[in-house]
Write an enzyme that holds these catalytic residues in place. Sequence first.
Site: not given
Ligand code: 5GP
Length: 133
Positions: A100, A102
């Site tokens: 993903h 951001h």
């Molecule tokens: P990472 O740290 O893996 O780059 O980012 C994962 C992101 O996914 C985090 O910012 C977290 O808030 C978001 N996230 C986790 N679970 C969910 C969810 O069920 N729905 C949404 N919309 N975001 C999520």
Amino acid sequence: MRNDCIFCAIADGEIPSFKVYEDDLVLAYLDINPFAKGHVLVIPKLHSQGLLDTDDETLSAVVVRVKRIAAHVKEVLGCDGFHVLQNNGEAAGQTVRHVHFHIVPRWTGDPLNFVNHKGDMDELAALAERLRM
Ligand code: 5GP
Ligand code: ZN
């Protein structure tokens, strides 16, 4: 679709999301615990874990959408800049193992510190409506 993957479940509509953009290959929705107002996640619908195991065609499609969605977010919210972040591996802070990107809006002088803040569901719903493409 991977059974144990929350973002696959979102892409499949099994878990609801505050959707901003969708096409055949890509889905974008608001982060439920945003770093800042308008924090959007952009994912390929096809599961891969991170940048390195994402096929080039899918990755190209996602990045082009990231550009388009970021431009739209900037226009609607009037932010001064934005980050595009993409974490790979636990050591880099990746918590969801579905690749993903951001998009995090920035305003000059804002106090952003890359910490998740518990999202307000009503605010997120209203924001998703404003940002929907
Ligand atoms: P990472 O740290 O893996 O780059 O980012 C994962 C992101 O996914 C985090 O910012 C977290 O808030 C978001 N996230 C986790 N679970 C969910 C969810 O069920 N729905 C949404 N919309 N975001 C999520
Ligand atoms: Zn997945």
